[in-house]
Design an enzyme around this catalytic site. Structure first.
Site, mmCIF file in Angstrom:
data_model
loop_
_atom_site.group_PDB
_atom_site.id
_atom_site.type_symbol
_atom_site.label_atom_id
_atom_site.label_comp_id
_atom_site.label_asym_id
_atom_site.label_seq_id
_atom_site.Cartn_x
_atom_site.Cartn_y
_atom_site.Cartn_z
ATOM 1 C CD GLU A 36 -5.218 16.646 -14.866
ATOM 2 O OE1 GLU A 36 -4.193 16.005 -14.618
ATOM 3 O OE2 GLU A 36 -5.642 16.870 -15.995
ATOM 4 C CE LYS A 62 -1.796 13.822 -13.537
ATOM 5 N NZ LYS A 62 -2.278 14.241 -14.863
ATOM 6 N NE ARG A 111 -3.923 -2.092 2.094
ATOM 7 C CZ ARG A 111 -3.639 -3.262 2.669
ATOM 8 N NH1 ARG A 111 -2.527 -3.418 3.357
ATOM 9 N NH2 ARG A 111 -4.466 -4.256 2.549
ATOM 10 C CG HIS A 137 4.874 12.627 -24.973
ATOM 11 N ND1 HIS A 137 3.510 12.483 -25.109
ATOM 12 C CD2 HIS A 137 5.064 13.591 -24.039
ATOM 13 C CE1 HIS A 137 2.908 13.326 -24.281
ATOM 14 N NE2 HIS A 137 3.828 14.008 -23.610
ATOM 15 N NE ARG A 191 -0.934 17.392 -12.214
ATOM 16 C CZ ARG A 191 -0.282 16.554 -11.438
ATOM 17 N NH1 ARG A 191 -0.599 16.434 -10.175
ATOM 18 N NH2 ARG A 191 0.693 15.812 -11.918
ATOM 19 C CD GLU A 196 5.749 17.318 -22.334
ATOM 20 O OE1 GLU A 196 5.117 18.283 -21.852
ATOM 21 O OE2 GLU A 196 5.217 16.233 -22.620
ATOM 22 C CG ASN A 247 -3.191 17.794 -20.124
ATOM 23 O OD1 ASN A 247 -2.134 17.189 -19.948
ATOM 24 N ND2 ASN A 247 -4.287 17.525 -19.445
ATOM 25 C CG HIS A 253 -0.135 16.988 -23.653
ATOM 26 N ND1 HIS A 253 0.684 18.089 -23.694
ATOM 27 C CD2 HIS A 253 0.610 15.988 -23.094
ATOM 28 C CE1 HIS A 253 1.866 17.775 -23.154
ATOM 29 N NE2 HIS A 253 1.839 16.508 -22.791
ATOM 30 C CE LYS A 294 3.747 18.092 -13.934
ATOM 31 N NZ LYS A 294 4.018 16.804 -14.561
ATOM 32 C CG HIS A 296 -2.254 12.529 -25.408
ATOM 33 N ND1 HIS A 296 -2.893 12.979 -24.271
ATOM 34 C CD2 HIS A 296 -0.982 12.284 -25.041
ATOM 35 C CE1 HIS A 296 -2.028 13.005 -23.262
ATOM 36 N NE2 HIS A 296 -0.857 12.591 -23.713
HETATM 37 N N1 LIG Z 1 4.169 11.097 -14.607
HETATM 38 C C1 LIG Z 1 4.127 12.200 -15.303
HETATM 39 O O1 LIG Z 1 3.729 13.261 -14.824
HETATM 40 C C2 LIG Z 1 4.625 12.163 -16.699
HETATM 41 C C3 LIG Z 1 4.872 13.362 -17.368
HETATM 42 C C4 LIG Z 1 5.388 13.300 -18.655
HETATM 43 C C5 LIG Z 1 5.647 12.066 -19.237
HETATM 44 N N2 LIG Z 1 5.380 10.924 -18.555
HETATM 45 C C6 LIG Z 1 5.652 9.613 -19.162
HETATM 46 O O2 LIG Z 1 7.031 9.562 -19.480
HETATM 47 C C7 LIG Z 1 7.229 8.661 -20.563
HETATM 48 C C8 LIG Z 1 8.168 9.303 -21.542
HETATM 49 O O3 LIG Z 1 9.352 9.641 -20.891
HETATM 50 P P1 LIG Z 1 10.764 9.664 -21.636
HETATM 51 O O4 LIG Z 1 10.661 10.469 -22.862
HETATM 52 O O5 LIG Z 1 11.780 10.010 -20.636
HETATM 53 O O6 LIG Z 1 10.859 8.158 -22.157
HETATM 54 P P2 LIG Z 1 11.790 6.910 -21.830
HETATM 55 O O7 LIG Z 1 11.890 6.667 -20.401
HETATM 56 O O8 LIG Z 1 11.277 5.815 -22.688
HETATM 57 O O9 LIG Z 1 13.225 7.365 -22.383
HETATM 58 C C9 LIG Z 1 13.401 7.570 -23.754
HETATM 59 C C10 LIG Z 1 14.526 6.687 -24.313
HETATM 60 O O10 LIG Z 1 15.779 7.216 -23.887
HETATM 61 C C11 LIG Z 1 16.547 6.195 -23.264
HETATM 62 N N3 LIG Z 1 17.343 6.874 -22.228
HETATM 63 C C12 LIG Z 1 16.884 7.399 -21.069
HETATM 64 N N4 LIG Z 1 17.862 8.043 -20.435
HETATM 65 C C13 LIG Z 1 18.963 7.914 -21.186
HETATM 66 C C14 LIG Z 1 20.281 8.388 -21.062
HETATM 67 N N5 LIG Z 1 20.644 9.188 -20.067
HETATM 68 N N6 LIG Z 1 21.172 8.049 -22.025
HETATM 69 C C15 LIG Z 1 20.791 7.290 -23.080
HETATM 70 N N7 LIG Z 1 19.550 6.849 -23.267
HETATM 71 C C16 LIG Z 1 18.652 7.147 -22.336
HETATM 72 C C17 LIG Z 1 15.556 5.196 -22.763
HETATM 73 O O11 LIG Z 1 16.148 3.932 -22.645
HETATM 74 C C18 LIG Z 1 14.485 5.242 -23.855
HETATM 75 O O12 LIG Z 1 14.864 4.429 -24.921
HETATM 76 C C19 LIG Z 1 5.861 8.358 -21.119
HETATM 77 O O13 LIG Z 1 5.481 7.073 -20.740
HETATM 78 C C20 LIG Z 1 4.956 9.385 -20.458
HETATM 79 O O14 LIG Z 1 3.632 8.915 -20.283
HETATM 80 C C21 LIG Z 1 4.893 10.952 -17.307
HETATM 81 ZN ZN LIG Z 2 3.559 15.481 -22.109
#
Ligand SMILES: NC(=O)c1ccc[n+]([C@@H]2O[C@H](COP(=O)([O-])OP(=O)(O)OC[C@H]3O[C@@H](n4cnc5c(N)ncnc54)[C@H](O)[C@@H]3O)[C@@H](O)[C@H]2O)c1
Ligand SMILES: [Zn+2]
Length: 364
Positions: free
Chosen positions: A238, A144, A123, A266, A242, A186, A246, A249, A228, A253
Site C-alpha cells: 500500500e 493484512k 517471527r 462494516h 492499493r 465489499e 478504500n 471507507h 483485489k 469508517h
Molecule cells: N485483513 C483485511 O484485509 C481485511 C479486509 C476486510 C475486513 N477485515 C476485517 O474483518 C473484520 C470483519 O469481518 P467479518 O465481517 O467477517 O466479521 P466477523 O468475523 O466478526 O464475522 C461476523 C459475524 O458472523 C459470525 N459468523 C462468521 N461466520 C459464520 C458462519 N459461517 N455462520 C454463522 N455465523 C458466522 C461471526 O461469529 C460474527 O459474529 C473486521 O475486523 C475488519 O477489520 C480485514
Molecule cells: Zn472494508
C-alpha cells in the site's frame, strides 16, 4: 472448484473456492506441505465453532494432523492485544514450533487475529485461512493481519501472506441474513473500483446472491478476490494504488466510529460511504448516473444507503479528519469517475463533504 492464484512472487498463494470443498481439506493441506509433525493451532470463534468446528477438527485428525483448537468470543472486541496474548500462550503451551501452522476458521475477525498470531509467533509461521463470511473474501487477499488498540482499529499488525485459502461456500449457509448483505457490499465495491461488467453481472444476479445460490456465489467471490488480487499484486504494501480499495471507507469508517461500532456493520457503513463517494463524484462534475446507479444497485442488494438520522454530522466530520490527513481544507477521497472506475482525488473540500453528509441523511 475454482482456483485463483494471488500473484506475489515467492509469497504467491492459491485461493480455492467451491461448494463443499472442506471435504478436500486433508488433500489440500498435504498438497501445500502443511506439517503433520508439528502441531496446528486452529482458531475460531464461538458462533462459527457451533456450526463448523467439529467437521474441520475431525477431518484434520483423521488425516493425521495434530490439532489444538482455540475458541475466542465472536465479535470485533476479540481483535485485541489481550486475545492475541492468550493465543500466544496456547501456542507456547501446546508446543507449536517453527514448522507449525495457524489455521483461521471464521470471518475477518478470526482471520485478522489468527493471522497476526501467525505473523508474530517465532517471527512468523505458516498461516491458512478458511473464511466463513462473504466479507472475509476481502481479508483473504492481501495478507493484512492485525489487532486493534483501544484508540485505533487495525493499528497493530503486519503483512503476512497465507499458504492457501480454502473457501467453502457451504459454510456461508449458516450466516445471518444481515451478514450476507454486508459481505456483498465489499464484493460489489471491487466491481465499482475496477470492473463495470462485474457490476452489471451482480445487478442481474442480485437475488441469486442473496439466496446464496452456489454457482452465483462461486463466481462472485472468485471475481471479488480476483480484482483485489490484481490491485494488491501491483502494490503489496500500500504505497499508492492499493488505496483505491478504500472506496467508501473514508465516510464508512467515520460512521462506524460515531455509531461506536455497534450500530452499523462494516459492510453497511461502506455501502453508505459508497453512495457518499458517488455523490461527491457528481459534485466534482462527473455524470449523475454514477450516483443513481450506485444507489440503485446497493439498494437491490438490501444494503442501507441513507445515513442514520441520529448521527451527528459534526461528529462524523471530526472522526473523518482523525482518520485522514487533510491539507489546507482539502481531503483525499477515492472518487468513482464511472461505474467500474475510480481515481484518488485530493481536491475534495470539507464543505463538499459536509454537504454530501447532509444529503445522505435525505436519501430514500
Ligand atoms: N485483513 C483485511 O484485509 C481485511 C479486509 C476486510 C475486513 N477485515 C476485517 O474483518 C473484520 C470483519 O469481518 P467479518 O465481517 O467477517 O466479521 P466477523 O468475523 O466478526 O464475522 C461476523 C459475524 O458472523 C459470525 N459468523 C462468521 N461466520 C459464520 C458462519 N459461517 N455462520 C454463522 N455465523 C458466522 C461471526 O461469529 C460474527 O459474529 C473486521 O475486523 C475488519 O477489520 C480485514
Ligand atoms: Zn472494508
Amino acid at each position: 472448484m475454482m482456483e485463483l492464484k494471488v500473484d506475489l512472487g515467492e509469497r504467491s498463494y492459491p485461493i480455492y473456492i467451491g461448494e463443499g470443498i472442506l471435504d478436500d481439506i486433508v488433500d489440500l493441506f498435504n498438497k501445500h506441505r502443511i506439517s503433520k509433525l508439528s502441531p496446528i493451532l486452529l482458531v475460531t470463534d464461538d458462533q462459527v465453532a457451533e456450526f463448523h468446528l467439529d467437521k474441520v477438527l475431525e477431518l484434520l485428525l483423521k488425516g493425521g494432523f495434530q490439532v489444538v483448537s482455540s475458541i475466542i468470543p465472536a465479535g470485533e472486541k476479540s481483535k485485541s492485544i489481550a486475545q492475541f496474548e492468550d493465543l500466544i500462550t496456547v501456542a507456547i503451551e501446546s508446543g507449536l514450533d517453527r514448522k507449525s501452522t495457524v489455521v483461521a476458521l471464521g470471518g475477518g475477525v478470526v482471520g485478522d487475529l489468527a493471522g497476526y498470531v501467525a505473523a508474530s509467533y517465532m517471527r512468523g509461521i505458516a498461516f491458512v485461512q478458511i473464511p466463513t463470511t462473504i466479507l472475509a473474501h476481502d481479508s483473504s487477499v492481501g495478507g493484512k493481519v492485525a489487532v486493534n488498540h483501544p484508540l485505533a482499529k487495525n493499528i497493530i499488525g503486519a503483512f503476512h501472506q497465507p499458504e492457501l485459502v480454502l473457501y467453502d461456500i457451504a459454510t456461508l449457509r449458516t450466516l445471518p441474513e444481515r451478514q450476507i448483505k454486508a459481505g456483498l457490499s465489499e464484493v460489489i465495491k471491487h466491481g465499482f473500483i475496477r470492473d463495470a461488467d462485474f457490476v452489471a453481472w451482480i445487478d442481474h444476479n442480485a437475488y441469486k446472491l442473496l439466496e446464496l445460490d452456489s454457482e452465483a456465489l462461486e463466481f462472485a467471490l472468485y471475481h471479488g478476490c480476483r480484482i483485489k488480487s490484481i490491485i494488491v499484486s501491483q502494490d503489496e504494501r500500500e504505497n499508492n494504488l492499493r488505496a483505491i480499495l478504500n472506496l467508501g471507507h473514508t465516510i464508512g469508517h467515520a460512521l462506524e466510529a460515531v455509531a461506536k461500532y455497534n450500530g452499523l456493520l462494516h459492510g453497511e457503513a461502506i455501502s453508505i460511504g459508497m453512495v457518499g463517494a458517488a455523490r461527491l463524484s457528481v459534485l466534482l462534475g462527473n455524470p449523475e448516473h454514477i450516483y443513481t446507479e450506485t444507489k440503485r444497485i446497493l439498494r437491490k442488494l438490501g444494503l442501507p444507503i441513507q445515513l442514520p438520522k441520529q448521527l451527528d454530522i459534526d461528529e462524523i466530520m471530526v472522526a473523518m479528519m482523525h482518520d485522514k490527513k487533510f491539507d489546507s481544507g482539502r481531503m483525499t477521497f477515492i472518487i468513482p469517475t464511472e461505474i467500474g472506475e475510480v481515481e484518488i482525488s485530493n481536491q475534495v473540500t470539507l464543505e463538499q463533504v459536509s454537504q454530501v453528509l447532509e444529503q445522505l441523511k435525505q436519501e430514500e
